[in-house]
Design a protein around this motif. Structure first.
Motif, mmCIF file in Angstrom:
data_model
loop_
_atom_site.group_PDB
_atom_site.id
_atom_site.type_symbol
_atom_site.label_atom_id
_atom_site.label_comp_id
_atom_site.label_asym_id
_atom_site.label_seq_id
_atom_site.Cartn_x
_atom_site.Cartn_y
_atom_site.Cartn_z
ATOM 1 N N LEU A 165 0.813 -1.221 0.000
ATOM 2 C CA LEU A 165 0.000 0.000 0.000
ATOM 3 C C LEU A 165 0.841 1.263 0.000
ATOM 4 O O LEU A 165 0.442 2.268 -0.603
ATOM 5 N N LYS A 377 -3.468 0.132 8.844
ATOM 6 C CA LYS A 377 -3.433 0.938 7.614
ATOM 7 C C LYS A 377 -4.799 1.063 6.933
ATOM 8 O O LYS A 377 -4.894 1.288 5.722
ATOM 9 N N ASN A 378 -5.868 0.991 7.716
ATOM 10 C CA ASN A 378 -7.201 1.101 7.134
ATOM 11 C C ASN A 378 -7.401 2.431 6.426
ATOM 12 O O ASN A 378 -8.061 2.508 5.385
ATOM 13 N N GLU A 381 -5.941 2.397 2.851
ATOM 14 C CA GLU A 381 -6.791 1.670 1.915
ATOM 15 C C GLU A 381 -8.041 2.480 1.570
ATOM 16 O O GLU A 381 -8.488 2.482 0.411
ATOM 17 N N TYR A 382 -8.577 3.197 2.539
ATOM 18 C CA TYR A 382 -9.756 4.037 2.283
ATOM 19 C C TYR A 382 -9.419 5.131 1.267
ATOM 20 O O TYR A 382 -10.199 5.390 0.347
ATOM 21 N N ASN A 385 -9.076 3.583 -2.211
ATOM 22 C CA ASN A 385 -10.352 3.140 -2.771
ATOM 23 C C ASN A 385 -11.297 4.286 -3.100
ATOM 24 O O ASN A 385 -12.195 4.121 -3.934
ATOM 25 N N SER A 392 -7.775 0.722 -6.928
ATOM 26 C CA SER A 392 -8.404 0.309 -5.671
ATOM 27 C C SER A 392 -8.143 -1.164 -5.392
ATOM 28 O O SER A 392 -7.868 -1.964 -6.289
ATOM 29 N N SER A 393 -8.249 -1.528 -4.129
ATOM 30 C CA SER A 393 -8.038 -2.914 -3.711
ATOM 31 C C SER A 393 -9.116 -3.835 -4.257
ATOM 32 O O SER A 393 -8.934 -5.054 -4.297
ATOM 33 N N ASN A 398 -3.007 -7.069 -3.791
ATOM 34 C CA ASN A 398 -2.059 -6.352 -2.944
ATOM 35 C C ASN A 398 -1.276 -7.375 -2.137
ATOM 36 O O ASN A 398 -1.809 -8.402 -1.747
ATOM 37 N N ASP A 403 -0.805 -8.033 5.400
ATOM 38 C CA ASP A 403 -1.676 -9.092 4.924
ATOM 39 C C ASP A 403 -1.380 -10.423 5.606
ATOM 40 O O ASP A 403 -2.270 -11.224 5.842
ATOM 41 N N ARG A 410 -7.329 -9.306 5.301
ATOM 42 C CA ARG A 410 -6.306 -8.535 4.611
ATOM 43 C C ARG A 410 -5.476 -9.320 3.605
ATOM 44 O O ARG A 410 -4.652 -8.750 2.931
ATOM 45 N N GLN A 412 -5.419 -10.220 0.456
ATOM 46 C CA GLN A 412 -6.401 -9.720 -0.501
ATOM 47 C C GLN A 412 -6.327 -10.402 -1.862
ATOM 48 O O GLN A 412 -5.790 -9.873 -2.823
#
Length: 512
Positions: A165, A377-378, A381-382, A385, A392-393, A398, A403, A410, A412
């Protein structure tokens, strides 16, 4: 006082937002400040004959100084072995201290004495006005965007690109301001078929940049690092972390007029070590203490001194501030400064490097964000996205260290079931290769596309003799007991701290 080749700003008032060394001087004393990120490391020692104070930033300068005590500090030695760095002000040498981040050296001119202390303790309060992920992400987006908007668009840049990320969001911001032909990307790894390189190529293509060049890490990459990395870091960065430096040195003619954009400190800013819910802990709960407690080879007297150093790292930590746990505080205030940012300083000796994320305003804002938005790390990712939907994820795979720590949501690769299947396959592959390393001395392995490096295998195939020679030296110097040598000569089956400790030992032995 003697200052060796240090660029510093002479000022009447310290500015915490300015990176680098700042000096304030009057008739009685000198105050020397670094920034919170320690973008310029500073070390201090004394001459034996006249007790003159000597300051230097490049550790290799220490070895050319005359009339200096170079006695090894066994406490510092073991801290580097088990933690990958010496804690607080300690170094590998009894006669040398280092500045932590956000610290100052106060020198009394008349008494010829000095003291190192923190001027800021990294404690940041929760900003209760940030009451939604949308608001938190908007604030972080604006601050990062402001930083990248100030880059010179006419310059030529270089950046390491992975499948994680941090490099993904960095490249996304760069796509807003830097023409594609002005940025060269590279990805390092042990094999060009690793997933990390595939994802890096996919993201670069989606954002309109040229495909990253692949830099292959070999046993020779690490062997060559013996020639420069131990001395340049004073033993605190092992050859196991030579990746970007090996790439730079292999491309010096191409890189010499370019600027490397480093993603160092993103893990601290983005919440790699942040967990939810918040844990109310003390220093005794830190990974430092757990690692120390689990060591079976360190003498109790040295353990006692290491424990005191750990307490110094956390002396200002208060759980009322907006850190999720003690280890997040350590990661933000100590680990990154001594490891990532220190590596950037060494890289600067080979090419220009900028650290866009080593920004005080960005740090303050990030830590003020509610923990549940920052955790794992939310928030990053927000932002990807919602602000950079072309990468985007939901549409791009990723791969990152987070992960592998939290597979339920996570890892993904599609559905939760497929994520868990991938996870179990990854674990099975690791166990199988661990058995094969033992059975074949590392010469037979199944290809693991999830890994970036194969340092575990190289210990068996290329570094066994180096390790045995290193432990022999340490016995001869009285740092190791025979039983300690036997412990480290036995190679670990799997990766982790056992592998990194042995690379640390081999690097340190070059200085002892």
């Amino acid at each position: 006082m003697f200052i060796k080749d240090i660029r510093a700003k002479i000022t009447s008032e310290f500015d915490i937002s300015q990176n680098g060394i700042q000096i304030i001087e009057d008739e009685k004393r000198i105050e020397i400040y670094n920034d919170p990120f320690r973008t310029v490391p500073l070390f201090i020692t004394r001459r034996i004959s006249d007790n003159e104070i000597i300051l230097f930033s490049r550790f290799e300068d220490f070895y050319s100084l005359k009339d200096i005590d170079r006695t090894i500090d066994e406490v510092g030695f073991w801290e580097i072995v088990i933690f990958g760095m010496a804690l607080w002000t300690r170094t590998l040498y009894k006669s040398v201290e280092q500045m932590p981040g956000a610290a100052k050296i106060i020198i009394d001119k008349q008494a010829n004495t000095y003291n190192i202390e923190r001027y800021w303790n990294f404690n940041v309060e929760l900003d209760s006005r940030i009451n939604s992920m949308e608001k938190a992400a908007k604030g972080l987006y604006e601050k990062i965007d402001s930083i990248f908007s100030k880059l010179d668009r006419t310059k030529k840049y270089v950046m390491g690109m992975s499948g994680g990320l941090d490099s993904r969001i960095t490249l996304a911001f760069l796509s807003r301001y830097i023409p594609k032909d002005n940025l060269e990307l590279f990805t390092y790894g042990f094999d060009g078929n690793i997933l990390e390189y595939q994802y890096a190529k996919d993201i670069a293509n989606a954002l309109g940049f040229n495909q990253p060049k692949f830099h292959k890490l070999t046993a020779g990459s690490y062997k060559k690092a013996f020639e420069f990395l131990p001395k340049k870091s004073g033993g605190q960065i092992s050859i196991g972390h030579c990746h970007i430096m090996d790439c730079i040195k292999s491309n010096q003619d191409n890189f010499k007029e370019k600027i490397q954009i480093s993603t160092y400190y993103t893990d601290a800013i983005f919440g790699w070590s942040c967990v939810a819910p918040k844990k109310y802990e003390t220093a005794k709960n830190s990974d430092f203490f757990r690692t120390l407690k689990n060591s079976v080879v360190i003498d109790s007297s040295i353990k006692h001194e290491i424990a005191k150093d750990i307490q110094k790292v956390f002396f200002a930590y208060e759980s009322k501030h907006n850190y999720s746990r003690v280890d997040e505080y350590k990661y933000v205030s100590e680990r990154n400064q001594k490891f990532h940012i220190y590596m950037a300083f060494i890289q600067k000796q080979f090419m220009q490097v900028i650290l866009p994320y080593a920004n005080f305003e960005l740090l303050r804002y990030s830590i003020s964000v509610p923990i549940e938005y920052r955790a794992n790390k939310n928030i990053v990712e927000y932002i990807i996205n919602n602000y950079f939907r072309n990468i985007s994820s939901r549409d791009f795979r990723n791969i990152s260290s987070r992960d592998f720590r939290n597979i339920s949501s996570r890892f993904q690769w599609g559905s939760q079931l497929s994520s868990q299947l991938e996870w179990y396959y990854f674990k099975l592959l690791n166990y199988t290769n661990a058995f094969l390393r033992l059975a074949t001395n590392g010469y037979v392995q199944f290809f693991n596309k999830y890994q970036t490096e194969d340092q575990e295998r190289l210990l068996y195939t290329d570094f066994k003799t180096d390790l045995q020679e290193a432990t022999k030296i340490l016995v001869e110097k009285g740092i190791f007991h025979t039983a300690t040598k036997e412990y480290y000569d036995k190679l670990p089956l799997r990766g982790g701290s056992g592998v990194s400790e042995r690379y640390n030992l081999m690097s340190l032995a070059r200085l002892i």
